[in-house]
Structure formats: C-alpha cells, structure tokens
Design a protein around this motif. Sequence first.
Motif, short mmCIF file in Angstrom:
data_model
loop_
_atom_site.label_atom_id
_atom_site.label_comp_id
_atom_site.label_asym_id
_atom_site.label_seq_id
_atom_site.Cartn_x
_atom_site.Cartn_y
_atom_site.Cartn_z
N ASN A 32 -19.86 1.80 -14.76
CA ASN A 32 -19.71 0.84 -13.80
C ASN A 32 -18.75 1.41 -12.70
O ASN A 32 -17.43 1.47 -12.82
N LEU A 33 -19.20 1.82 -11.61
CA LEU A 33 -18.48 2.60 -10.54
C LEU A 33 -17.78 1.78 -9.79
O LEU A 33 -16.60 2.13 -9.38
N VAL A 34 -18.13 0.38 -9.35
CA VAL A 34 -17.39 -0.49 -8.65
C VAL A 34 -16.00 -0.90 -9.57
O VAL A 34 -14.96 -1.01 -8.90
N GLU A 35 -16.16 -0.93 -10.78
CA GLU A 35 -15.25 -1.39 -11.77
C GLU A 35 -13.99 -0.28 -11.72
O GLU A 35 -12.90 -0.38 -11.60
N VAL A 36 -14.35 1.08 -11.77
CA VAL A 36 -13.64 2.11 -11.66
C VAL A 36 -12.83 2.37 -10.25
O VAL A 36 -11.70 2.42 -10.10
N ALA A 37 -13.46 1.95 -9.22
CA ALA A 37 -12.77 2.08 -7.90
C ALA A 37 -12.04 1.02 -7.90
O ALA A 37 -10.65 1.20 -7.47
N LYS A 38 -12.23 -0.38 -8.35
CA LYS A 38 -11.31 -1.50 -8.27
C LYS A 38 -9.97 -1.19 -9.18
O LYS A 38 -9.03 -1.73 -8.74
N LYS A 39 -10.51 -0.46 -10.13
CA LYS A 39 -9.10 -0.07 -11.18
C LYS A 39 -7.90 0.82 -10.41
O LYS A 39 -6.93 0.63 -10.41
N TRP A 40 -8.46 1.88 -9.68
CA TRP A 40 -7.72 2.77 -9.05
C TRP A 40 -6.90 1.98 -7.84
O TRP A 40 -5.86 2.17 -7.65
N ILE A 64 -26.11 6.27 -1.98
CA ILE A 64 -25.71 5.23 -0.93
C ILE A 64 -25.42 3.94 -1.13
O ILE A 64 -24.66 3.00 -0.84
N ALA A 65 -26.51 3.51 -1.95
CA ALA A 65 -26.31 1.75 -2.06
C ALA A 65 -25.28 1.62 -3.09
O ALA A 65 -24.49 0.59 -2.77
N ILE A 66 -24.97 2.65 -3.99
CA ILE A 66 -23.53 2.41 -4.83
C ILE A 66 -22.49 2.51 -3.97
O ILE A 66 -21.59 1.82 -4.17
N VAL A 67 -22.43 3.61 -3.27
CA VAL A 67 -21.44 3.74 -2.37
C VAL A 67 -21.01 2.77 -1.31
O VAL A 67 -19.92 1.99 -1.15
N GLU A 68 -22.07 1.97 -0.91
CA GLU A 68 -22.01 0.64 -0.31
C GLU A 68 -21.30 -0.52 -1.18
O GLU A 68 -20.60 -1.22 -0.64
N GLU A 69 -21.80 -0.51 -2.25
CA GLU A 69 -21.22 -1.53 -3.11
C GLU A 69 -19.64 -1.31 -3.27
O GLU A 69 -18.81 -2.29 -3.54
N ILE A 70 -19.27 -0.11 -3.42
CA ILE A 70 -17.81 0.42 -3.65
C ILE A 70 -16.94 -0.14 -2.49
O ILE A 70 -16.08 -0.52 -2.58
#
Length: 239
Positions: A32-40, A64-70
Amino acid sequence: MFEVIPAVDIKGGKCVRLYQGRADKEKVYFENLVEVAKKWESLGAKRIHVVDLDGAFEGIPKNIAIVEEIVKSVSVPIQFGGGVRTIEALDRLFSIGVDRVIVGTVAVENPRLFEEMVDRYPGKIVLGIDAKNGMVTTKGWVEVTEIPAVSLASDYDAMDIWGFVYTDISRDGTLTSPNFEEVEKFASAVNRPVIASGGVSSEEDILKLSKIENVVGAIVGKALYEGKVDLASVLQKVG
C-alpha cells in the motif's frame, strides 16, 4: 535547512527498491503506497520523493492515479520522477498537485523540449542526473552516455530550473554509502541546489552529506526500509 527525503518507488503498483537501478533486482517492501507515504510524513518528513519505475523504463508515467492518491493523502509536497518525457505528462502531474517534477532523459536527448518544459514551469523542474562512473545514464539507467555529469549540469545551471537530483546509480540500493567525492565534485560545479541520492546506508552518511556545500538534501530509500536509518532521529540532528 537540510532535507532528508524518503523515497517511495512504485513498480507494479507496489513500493519496491531496486539494486543499482536494475529492473530484475527488486524487493517489495509495501503493498500500500499511500500507507507508506503517510508513515514517512508522520515521522517528520517534509517532502516525499516518488518515483514511477514502470514509467522510467517505459518512457511514460504509468502510475499517475497512485501518485494522485498519495498527493491527496499527505500534506507535505511530493516531488516526482519517472518517464516524464512530454509536455502532456508534465501538465498532468502538475494538475494533480505534484510540487516538483524531475526530468532527466529529455535534457540529454531533446534539449529544446527540456527548455520548453522549464519555460512552462519555471522553478518547478528538477534536472535528474543519474550517473555511473561520472557519466550520465538515460532511459531508466539503462543507457550509459559519454556525457560527463558535471558538463550536462553546467549546460543547464543558468536555466530557471529548481536544481538537481544527483544519483550515483552504482551505489543506489546497495547500502554501501554514497560516493561522497563525486557528490562534492558535482555540487561544487553548479550554482543551483543539489539533492544527493544513492547509497545512503546510515545516519552518519546523511550527516556527512549535510556538510557538503550546496547539497541541500538527501533521498533515502533502502536504508529506511531496512531499518538502518531512523527517520525521526536523523531529522532532529539535521533540522
């Protein structure tokens, strides 16, 4: 202030790290990429470095869709790189709220297009220089040119770019410490700020990079994911 910038590398929709930039040498750390960005972000990161590895290898951003989510999930700025080789890709990334975009291959292969990108987004384009033995590589680190990294940087230093991300790909993902000599050589050859990337293996490495003149940040990937660097702790020391 010196920035310690966690790297979130996307490949196949997951957070991975590559060894020396090789697509066949990957390790998955988070699904889960959003989870890791939120962790940092929660540990104090003031900026996150997102790389679309699929995009870097294929020549067009694929995630890009994932990047937008982040971007929507965190409040810190996102700098993005990976396959940005058209104005359309650039426009799309800035439209979803990316703060800075890293462009590399275009600067080598199509200087006129690179100039157009910079004119369109002054102060928002970062020239990404990926080097092997001091020579520039392109197309997702696959092709080694005969252009010295320092000379490419000098060609664009006077343009209204934000600055440079300098990556020593022979050290990237290896946890063998950065090539401090090459980083210093590169940073002293340009006027614009430099973010160093590749090989960070410890808090000491980051502190050493923070003392190099004109180096304003370090991108840290594997050392964070493998627990070699405690982000909150090192941020206190360089903050």
